[in-house]
Write a protein that holds these residues in place. Sequence first.
Motif, PDB file in Angstrom:
ATOM      1  N   GLU A 287     -13.831 -12.639 -29.783  1.00 30.05           N
ATOM      2  CA  GLU A 287     -13.143 -11.768 -28.841  1.00 30.05           C
ATOM      3  C   GLU A 287     -11.752 -12.246 -28.450  1.00 30.05           C
ATOM      4  OE1 GLU A 287     -17.622 -11.401 -27.878  1.00 30.05           O
ATOM      5  OE2 GLU A 287     -16.235 -12.911 -28.611  1.00 30.05           O
ATOM      6  N   ARG A 288     -11.377 -13.468 -28.815  1.00 35.66           N
ATOM      7  CA  ARG A 288     -10.027 -13.938 -28.503  1.00 35.66           C
ATOM      8  C   ARG A 288      -9.353 -14.602 -29.697  1.00 35.66           C
ATOM      9  NH1 ARG A 288     -12.044 -18.112 -24.136  1.00 35.66           N
ATOM     10  NH2 ARG A 288     -13.472 -19.354 -25.352  1.00 35.66           N
ATOM     11  N   SER A 289      -9.888 -14.423 -30.889  1.00 36.95           N
ATOM     12  CA  SER A 289      -9.365 -15.136 -32.054  1.00 36.95           C
ATOM     13  C   SER A 289      -7.953 -14.708 -32.419  1.00 36.95           C
ATOM     14  CB  SER A 289     -10.295 -14.913 -33.257  1.00 36.95           C
ATOM     15  OG  SER A 289     -10.417 -13.529 -33.559  1.00 36.95           O
ATOM     16  N   LEU A 290      -7.505 -13.532 -31.987  1.00 40.58           N
ATOM     17  CA  LEU A 290      -6.160 -13.057 -32.322  1.00 40.58           C
ATOM     18  C   LEU A 290      -5.129 -13.401 -31.260  1.00 40.58           C
ATOM     19  CD1 LEU A 290      -7.024  -9.542 -33.815  1.00 40.58           C
ATOM     20  CD2 LEU A 290      -6.679 -11.708 -35.013  1.00 40.58           C
ATOM     21  N   LEU A 291      -5.528 -14.127 -30.233  1.00 37.39           N
ATOM     22  CA  LEU A 291      -4.561 -14.544 -29.220  1.00 37.39           C
ATOM     23  C   LEU A 291      -3.616 -15.602 -29.780  1.00 37.39           C
ATOM     24  CD1 LEU A 291      -6.631 -14.960 -25.917  1.00 37.39           C
ATOM     25  CD2 LEU A 291      -4.912 -13.221 -26.404  1.00 37.39           C
ATOM     26  N   PRO A 292      -2.365 -15.612 -29.353  1.00 31.45           N
ATOM     27  CA  PRO A 292      -1.497 -16.749 -29.696  1.00 31.45           C
ATOM     28  C   PRO A 292      -2.124 -18.039 -29.188  1.00 31.45           C
ATOM     29  CG  PRO A 292      -0.231 -14.962 -28.698  1.00 31.45           C
ATOM     30  CD  PRO A 292      -1.670 -14.589 -28.528  1.00 31.45           C
ATOM     31  N   THR A 293      -1.932 -19.105 -29.914  1.00 29.38           N
ATOM     32  CA  THR A 293      -2.576 -20.364 -29.564  1.00 29.38           C
ATOM     33  C   THR A 293      -2.313 -20.819 -28.127  1.00 29.38           C
ATOM     34  OG1 THR A 293      -2.615 -21.068 -31.871  1.00 29.38           O
ATOM     35  CG2 THR A 293      -2.759 -22.799 -30.202  1.00 29.38           C
ATOM     36  N   PRO A 294      -1.106 -20.671 -27.566  1.00 25.46           N
ATOM     37  CA  PRO A 294      -0.923 -21.102 -26.170  1.00 25.46           C
ATOM     38  C   PRO A 294      -1.792 -20.347 -25.169  1.00 25.46           C
ATOM     39  CG  PRO A 294       1.206 -20.866 -27.265  1.00 25.46           C
ATOM     40  CD  PRO A 294       0.182 -20.290 -28.186  1.00 25.46           C
ATOM     41  N   LEU A 295      -2.292 -19.153 -25.539  1.00 24.49           N
ATOM     42  CA  LEU A 295      -3.123 -18.375 -24.631  1.00 24.49           C
ATOM     43  C   LEU A 295      -4.616 -18.572 -24.874  1.00 24.49           C
ATOM     44  CD1 LEU A 295      -1.230 -14.936 -24.531  1.00 24.49           C
ATOM     45  CD2 LEU A 295      -1.079 -16.856 -22.919  1.00 24.49           C
ATOM     46  N   TRP A 296      -4.980 -19.257 -25.949  1.00 29.17           N
ATOM     47  CA  TRP A 296      -6.382 -19.420 -26.304  1.00 29.17           C
ATOM     48  C   TRP A 296      -7.088 -20.274 -25.240  1.00 29.17           C
ATOM     49  CZ3 TRP A 296     -10.114 -23.015 -27.310  1.00 29.17           C
ATOM     50  CH2 TRP A 296     -11.218 -22.617 -28.066  1.00 29.17           C
ATOM     51  N   ASP A 301     -11.930 -23.688 -17.610  1.00 26.80           N
ATOM     52  CA  ASP A 301     -12.402 -25.051 -17.391  1.00 26.80           C
ATOM     53  C   ASP A 301     -13.486 -25.469 -18.363  1.00 26.80           C
ATOM     54  OD1 ASP A 301     -11.014 -25.905 -14.748  1.00 26.80           O
ATOM     55  OD2 ASP A 301     -11.734 -23.883 -14.365  1.00 26.80           O
ATOM     56  N   TYR A 302     -14.204 -24.520 -18.913  1.00 24.74           N
ATOM     57  CA  TYR A 302     -15.127 -24.836 -19.991  1.00 24.74           C
ATOM     58  C   TYR A 302     -15.231 -23.630 -20.912  1.00 24.74           C
ATOM     59  CZ  TYR A 302     -18.842 -22.515 -17.151  1.00 24.74           C
ATOM     60  OH  TYR A 302     -19.597 -21.638 -16.409  1.00 24.74           O
ATOM     61  N   ILE A 303     -15.691 -23.876 -22.136  1.00 19.07           N
ATOM     62  CA  ILE A 303     -15.663 -22.872 -23.196  1.00 19.07           C
ATOM     63  C   ILE A 303     -17.085 -22.564 -23.615  1.00 19.07           C
ATOM     64  CG2 ILE A 303     -14.846 -22.367 -25.527  1.00 19.07           C
ATOM     65  CD1 ILE A 303     -12.556 -24.377 -24.955  1.00 19.07           C
ATOM     66  N   TRP A 304     -17.380 -21.297 -23.745  1.00 17.88           N
ATOM     67  CA  TRP A 304     -18.733 -20.844 -24.090  1.00 17.88           C
ATOM     68  C   TRP A 304     -18.654 -19.959 -25.325  1.00 17.88           C
ATOM     69  CZ3 TRP A 304     -23.397 -20.846 -20.793  1.00 17.88           C
ATOM     70  CH2 TRP A 304     -24.434 -20.073 -21.317  1.00 17.88           C
ATOM     71  N   TYR A 305     -19.421 -20.332 -26.346  1.00 19.63           N
ATOM     72  CA  TYR A 305     -19.571 -19.492 -27.526  1.00 19.63           C
ATOM     73  C   TYR A 305     -21.052 -19.290 -27.802  1.00 19.63           C
ATOM     74  CZ  TYR A 305     -14.761 -19.037 -29.135  1.00 19.63           C
ATOM     75  OH  TYR A 305     -13.441 -18.674 -29.264  1.00 19.63           O
ATOM     76  N   ALA A 333     -12.693 -29.901 -30.113  1.00 22.13           N
ATOM     77  CA  ALA A 333     -11.304 -30.206 -30.459  1.00 22.13           C
ATOM     78  C   ALA A 333     -10.363 -29.094 -30.011  1.00 22.13           C
ATOM     79  CB  ALA A 333     -11.179 -30.437 -31.962  1.00 22.13           C
ATOM     80  N   ALA A 334     -10.759 -27.826 -30.228  1.00 16.75           N
ATOM     81  CA  ALA A 334      -9.892 -26.716 -29.833  1.00 16.75           C
ATOM     82  C   ALA A 334      -9.679 -26.679 -28.333  1.00 16.75           C
ATOM     83  CB  ALA A 334     -10.490 -25.395 -30.311  1.00 16.75           C
ATOM     84  N   GLY A 335     -10.686 -27.090 -27.566  1.00 17.28           N
ATOM     85  CA  GLY A 335     -10.571 -27.127 -26.112  1.00 17.28           C
ATOM     86  C   GLY A 335     -10.005 -28.413 -25.576  1.00 17.28           C
ATOM     87  N   ASN A 336      -9.525 -29.304 -26.459  1.00 23.15           N
ATOM     88  CA  ASN A 336      -8.935 -30.579 -26.044  1.00 23.15           C
ATOM     89  C   ASN A 336      -9.879 -31.377 -25.151  1.00 23.15           C
ATOM     90  OD1 ASN A 336      -6.414 -30.265 -27.384  1.00 23.15           O
ATOM     91  ND2 ASN A 336      -5.753 -28.853 -25.783  1.00 23.15           N
ATOM     92  N   GLY A 337     -11.165 -31.395 -25.532  1.00 28.60           N
ATOM     93  CA  GLY A 337     -12.126 -32.217 -24.823  1.00 28.60           C
ATOM     94  C   GLY A 337     -12.747 -31.585 -23.597  1.00 28.60           C
ATOM     95  N   GLY A 361     -20.085 -33.998 -27.067  1.00 30.84           N
ATOM     96  CA  GLY A 361     -19.214 -33.872 -25.905  1.00 30.84           C
ATOM     97  C   GLY A 361     -19.370 -32.562 -25.172  1.00 30.84           C
ATOM     98  N   GLY A 362     -20.481 -31.859 -25.399  1.00 29.62           N
ATOM     99  CA  GLY A 362     -20.693 -30.572 -24.756  1.00 29.62           C
ATOM    100  C   GLY A 362     -21.628 -30.662 -23.578  1.00 29.62           C
ATOM    101  N   ALA A 363     -21.901 -29.520 -22.962  1.00 25.19           N
ATOM    102  CA  ALA A 363     -22.794 -29.420 -21.816  1.00 25.19           C
ATOM    103  C   ALA A 363     -24.044 -28.647 -22.223  1.00 25.19           C
ATOM    104  CB  ALA A 363     -22.104 -28.729 -20.643  1.00 25.19           C
ATOM    105  N   SER A 364     -25.104 -28.841 -21.484  1.00 22.26           N
ATOM    106  CA  SER A 364     -26.362 -28.143 -21.746  1.00 22.26           C
ATOM    107  C   SER A 364     -27.120 -28.002 -20.423  1.00 22.26           C
ATOM    108  CB  SER A 364     -27.205 -28.946 -22.734  1.00 22.26           C
ATOM    109  OG  SER A 364     -27.523 -30.210 -22.163  1.00 22.26           O
ATOM    110  N   LEU A 365     -28.020 -27.100 -20.346  1.00 24.39           N
ATOM    111  CA  LEU A 365     -28.510 -26.198 -21.383  1.00 24.39           C
ATOM    112  C   LEU A 365     -27.798 -24.860 -21.274  1.00 24.39           C
ATOM    113  CD1 LEU A 365     -32.318 -26.843 -21.105  1.00 24.39           C
ATOM    114  CD2 LEU A 365     -30.997 -27.079 -23.180  1.00 24.39           C
ATOM    115  N   ALA A 366     -27.836 -24.101 -22.358  1.00 27.21           N
ATOM    116  CA  ALA A 366     -27.310 -22.746 -22.315  1.00 27.21           C
ATOM    117  C   ALA A 366     -28.432 -21.793 -21.922  1.00 27.21           C
ATOM    118  CB  ALA A 366     -26.728 -22.387 -23.675  1.00 27.21           C
TER     119      ALA A 366
END
Length: 604
Positions: A287-296, A301-305, A333-337, A361-366
């Motif tokens: 849903e955000r793969s076409l965003l310019p990298t600075p906006l990704w 604060d955390y990333i969910w896929y 890596a994409a989320g810089n840690g 380096g992720g969080a759980s549980l989903a």
Amino acid sequence: MTTPFWFNRMVEYWGIPLHLDLVEHTRRARLQVLQIGDFGPMFYGLADDPHVDRHWVAMPLVGVRENLAYVAELFPRLHEAGARIVAQLSLSWNYGDHETRKGLWSSWENIWTPDLLGPAPCASPGEAMEQVAGGALRSWPIPDRPYRTYSGCCCNPHWRAMLQAMVHQALSLGVDGFMAHHNFTSFCRCSYCRARILPVLGEKFSDAELKTLYGSADLAQVEDLLAPLATCPAPLRQRWDLEVQRDVHLRRKELFDELFLDFARARKPDLLLSQWYHKYDFGPNDERSLLPTPLWARDEDYIWYSQGGHKGRSAIAKGYLADMGLPSRFTHAAGNGRPFIINKYDSRRLRLSIAEAAAHGGASLAYHLPEISEAGIGRDEYYGPIIRYHRFLAERDALYHPARPYSQLALVYPRRAELEAEAESLDALKRLGRLLEDDHGWNPTWRRGENCSSPEIPEPCCPMANPTRIARCRAGKRAGPAPCTWKPAPGNPRCERSPKGSRCRSIPCPSTTSTPGSSAASGAPSAAPPGCAPMPPGTCAAAPGNPRRPRPWSSTGSTTTRTRTASSRSPCPPAPCRRNSGCLPGTRWTAWSGTTPRCANLLS
């Protein structure tokens, strides 16, 4: 929030379970984040309807006010137990029926009151929903879900005002963050979307291209900007699809920022923010793969896929064990840690999910809560692994963050190809990554493909001849021992890596007296003659007893040239191996297979 709050101990409940003691659960497992409940249009549309399963309301009680009163009493106790509370909220989807007055059409007058959401942004919820051609509301049924599915329009100011009021109400309850989900909105046929897309099309396409797309270069005269002519050539239509979707992704990000950065964080600066997105099978489109990298994922604060429900299942015969290593490494890596969640809807292998997330380096549980009943998982069976494993992480928190891998191998993510929506752009990377994962010998640093220059990559990976392919990057010096050690052998020991992993074996120097068709000429190891000397790494230097190249290769001066002579053999060239000798940089000659060299990786 953009403050250094890092966490790896969390649980997510789509609804708020009454049969679990969340306060005790938080205290015993030393949870840092609880992502629970729903505080958006799904909740406000269905909570007063006693005929709807509470799962789709995502709150436990019947009644909007009853649920809000319940969480107003629960949240302070969860805070006291040590958790931050993230509220879930749909940015588009909601369930109802405008013809039979279900969902928001049923609760509309009851929720827009001074003591709840304030004044209504419009007379009817239909004024904020997506429209199809002709002005009718866009809706569709989904099996096993209540009524019909509607989507709020991302460009409609009434929809934005509605969500803003719901965000404000959640803030008043003391939530510490928001997870925006069901952000599937796209452009519709309403006047707001038309006003949004018209200047974009005028900027991206020439008058001649617009005439080919619509039959007219005057966009004001085009009735439906989202329906190009059937006669439009396929390449132009594909480009049109890409530009429209690129702006859809941008509008999704703008709506998120307007609600949560401009409005919510102005009232609570330390809010945790994230979006529930989907990257099935580690594909290039989400849903955000076409965003310019600075906006990704900017300001999240955390990333969910989410990987979809089938990703929690194993196919042992095919070697698939519901492993999320590649998506985890990419997201880290994409989320810089930043903390991240790879959601695979696994309700049984709780320990595996927690351990896998912690290792990357992720969080759980989903999303994971099973039905606790006589026929399902037992309460102790559910609580046990979560509490034990989360306490283990808490007691060793300093080992998990901050931390860097003992050794690293760089892979380049084909970001330029992803921005062009190339469907096969990740195929080669996935094949290579899974081979490396099976080898158990790597911990990669991913780098996006627009700019490959980085001090952490020993050699430049750009320019890539094809942006959809992965550049070959040499690994830097290993911080630890090489995964494949040399075994002594008479004469000249060698170590090579098989395609399926590290395999150490002795490859003695072939006999210089072998003839074409013998074991040496075919590439098979043969007995080492007396005086066989080892080759220096990366060179084909001549030495007594070392093998000689079969023709058609010969050496001239300091370079190796391809010539055809009557002689059947030639001496080893004194120069280092080059690409035209058949061995790539980072490899060396090990044996001949006919006239084809066999090369092995150099191990430091």
